[in-house]
Design a protein around this motif. Structure first.
Motif, PDB file in Angstrom:
ATOM      1  N   SER A   1      -6.183   5.442  -7.007  1.00  0.00           N
ATOM      2  CA  SER A   1      -6.075   4.402  -8.030  1.00  0.00           C
ATOM      3  C   SER A   1      -6.876   3.168  -7.636  1.00  0.00           C
ATOM      4  O   SER A   1      -7.047   2.851  -6.450  1.00  0.00           O
ATOM      5  CB  SER A   1      -4.606   4.023  -8.266  1.00  0.00           C
ATOM      6  OG  SER A   1      -4.148   3.175  -7.235  1.00  0.00           O
TER       7      SER A   1
ATOM      8  N   GLU B   1      -3.700   7.492  -3.844  1.00  0.00           N
ATOM      9  CA  GLU B   1      -4.747   6.800  -3.097  1.00  0.00           C
ATOM     10  C   GLU B   1      -6.014   6.574  -3.902  1.00  0.00           C
ATOM     11  O   GLU B   1      -6.858   5.763  -3.514  1.00  0.00           O
ATOM     12  CB  GLU B   1      -5.089   7.591  -1.827  1.00  0.00           C
ATOM     13  CG  GLU B   1      -3.987   7.582  -0.806  1.00  0.00           C
ATOM     14  CD  GLU B   1      -4.370   8.300   0.472  1.00  0.00           C
ATOM     15  OE1 GLU B   1      -5.554   8.258   0.864  1.00  0.00           O
ATOM     16  OE2 GLU B   1      -3.473   8.900   1.079  1.00  0.00           O
TER      17      GLU B   1
ATOM     18  N   LEU C   1       0.826  -1.214   0.000  1.00  0.00           N
ATOM     19  CA  LEU C   1       0.000   0.000   0.000  1.00  0.00           C
ATOM     20  C   LEU C   1       0.855   1.257   0.000  1.00  0.00           C
ATOM     21  O   LEU C   1       0.544   2.224  -0.706  1.00  0.00           O
ATOM     22  CB  LEU C   1      -0.913   0.025   1.241  1.00  0.00           C
ATOM     23  CG  LEU C   1      -2.286  -0.584   1.108  1.00  0.00           C
ATOM     24  CD1 LEU C   1      -3.033  -0.488   2.431  1.00  0.00           C
ATOM     25  CD2 LEU C   1      -3.085   0.032   0.000  1.00  0.00           C
TER      26      LEU C   1
ATOM     27  N   LEU D   1       2.242   1.640  -3.484  1.00  0.00           N
ATOM     28  CA  LEU D   1       1.189   2.059  -4.416  1.00  0.00           C
ATOM     29  C   LEU D   1       0.756   3.499  -4.189  1.00  0.00           C
ATOM     30  O   LEU D   1       0.482   4.229  -5.146  1.00  0.00           O
ATOM     31  CB  LEU D   1      -0.019   1.130  -4.300  1.00  0.00           C
ATOM     32  CG  LEU D   1       0.137  -0.261  -4.897  1.00  0.00           C
ATOM     33  CD1 LEU D   1      -1.066  -1.130  -4.562  1.00  0.00           C
ATOM     34  CD2 LEU D   1       0.336  -0.179  -6.398  1.00  0.00           C
ATOM     35  N   LYS D   2       0.688   3.885  -2.939  1.00  0.00           N
ATOM     36  CA  LYS D   2       0.298   5.263  -2.616  1.00  0.00           C
ATOM     37  C   LYS D   2       1.289   6.241  -3.239  1.00  0.00           C
ATOM     38  O   LYS D   2       0.885   7.254  -3.829  1.00  0.00           O
ATOM     39  CB  LYS D   2       0.233   5.449  -1.107  1.00  0.00           C
ATOM     40  CG  LYS D   2      -0.222   6.829  -0.680  1.00  0.00           C
ATOM     41  CD  LYS D   2      -0.277   6.911   0.835  1.00  0.00           C
ATOM     42  CE  LYS D   2      -0.665   8.286   1.293  1.00  0.00           C
ATOM     43  NZ  LYS D   2      -0.693   8.390   2.762  1.00  0.00           N
TER      44      LYS D   2
ATOM     45  N   TYR E   1      -4.757   0.593  -5.684  1.00  0.00           N
ATOM     46  CA  TYR E   1      -4.569   0.998  -4.286  1.00  0.00           C
ATOM     47  C   TYR E   1      -5.827   0.696  -3.477  1.00  0.00           C
ATOM     48  O   TYR E   1      -5.757   0.127  -2.388  1.00  0.00           O
ATOM     49  CB  TYR E   1      -4.225   2.485  -4.194  1.00  0.00           C
ATOM     50  CG  TYR E   1      -4.081   2.975  -2.764  1.00  0.00           C
ATOM     51  CD1 TYR E   1      -2.864   2.881  -2.105  1.00  0.00           C
ATOM     52  CD2 TYR E   1      -5.174   3.493  -2.069  1.00  0.00           C
ATOM     53  CE1 TYR E   1      -2.729   3.308  -0.792  1.00  0.00           C
ATOM     54  CE2 TYR E   1      -5.051   3.919  -0.755  1.00  0.00           C
ATOM     55  CZ  TYR E   1      -3.829   3.823  -0.128  1.00  0.00           C
ATOM     56  OH  TYR E   1      -3.711   4.234   1.183  1.00  0.00           O
ATOM     57  N   GLN E   2      -6.979   1.061  -4.009  1.00  0.00           N
ATOM     58  CA  GLN E   2      -8.242   0.844  -3.296  1.00  0.00           C
ATOM     59  C   GLN E   2      -8.525  -0.648  -3.089  1.00  0.00           C
ATOM     60  O   GLN E   2      -9.009  -1.048  -2.034  1.00  0.00           O
ATOM     61  CB  GLN E   2      -9.403   1.517  -4.048  1.00  0.00           C
ATOM     62  CG  GLN E   2      -9.357   3.032  -3.995  1.00  0.00           C
ATOM     63  CD  GLN E   2      -9.413   3.576  -2.576  1.00  0.00           C
ATOM     64  OE1 GLN E   2     -10.155   3.084  -1.729  1.00  0.00           O
ATOM     65  NE2 GLN E   2      -8.607   4.596  -2.304  1.00  0.00           N
TER      66      GLN E   2
ATOM     67  N   LYS F   1      -6.211  -1.876  -0.395  1.00  0.00           N
ATOM     68  CA  LYS F   1      -6.667  -1.308   0.872  1.00  0.00           C
ATOM     69  C   LYS F   1      -7.839  -2.122   1.426  1.00  0.00           C
ATOM     70  O   LYS F   1      -7.894  -2.398   2.626  1.00  0.00           O
ATOM     71  CB  LYS F   1      -7.067   0.156   0.683  1.00  0.00           C
ATOM     72  CG  LYS F   1      -7.402   0.862   1.968  1.00  0.00           C
ATOM     73  CD  LYS F   1      -7.673   2.342   1.711  1.00  0.00           C
ATOM     74  CE  LYS F   1      -8.041   3.026   3.012  1.00  0.00           C
ATOM     75  NZ  LYS F   1      -8.289   4.441   2.819  1.00  0.00           N
TER      76      LYS F   1
END
Length: 146
Positions: A69, A67, A58, A61-62, A72-73, A76
């Motif tokens: 994308s 956040e 994460l 990716l962040k 990313y979601q 998460k």
């Protein structure tokens, strides 16, 4: 020998005494007991290892995608599901509580030291960190979001 050496030795003697008190505290004892239980619980340990990987992913990716994308979601959400599963395991909850308690003690010691020094020497506290290198929720990499 520097003229500061006797003062430095005295300060480090005091630091050693504080470190010894913390290491022999009930909070430290509870942490080590909970950590041992956590390490011997295969399901919790597997989830914990998976959570560390996802949390580290994460962070990457962040930085790379932000956040918002989709990737990313998705990661998460996967991380949240792992945290929920860990929250259902008493051993993991005990470990988190023990880790939080020990971290709180360490943070308090640092804050008291900084408060006592603020009028005597120029001290900047720097960025806030969780302290243990562990996840704020279970002991993995820390985001300090809890």
């Amino acid at each position: 020998m520097s003229i500061l050496e006797p003062t430095r030795e005295l300060v480090f003697d005091k630091v050693d005494a504080i470190a010894s008190k913390i290491a022999s505290s009930e909070a430290a004892s509870m942490y080590w007991q909970a950590r041992d239980k956590m390490m011997h619980h295969q399901e919790a340990q597997g989830l914990f290892d998976e959570l560390k990987k996802k949390t580290n992913g994460l962070l990457v990716l962040k930085d790379r995608l932000g956040e918002q994308s989709d990737k990313y979601q998705r990661i998460k959400q996967e991380t949240a599901r792992i945290e929920e599963r860990l929250a259902e395991i008493p051993v993991a909850l005990q470990y988190k509580a023990a880790q939080d308690e020990l971290n709180a003690m360490l943070q308090e010691v640092i804050l008291v030291l900084l408060a006592r020094l603020k009028d005597e020497v120029p001290v900047e506290p720097g960025p806030r960190q969780c302290g243990s290198g562990g996840s704020c929720s279970t002991g993995g990499s820390c985001s300090c979001s809890h």
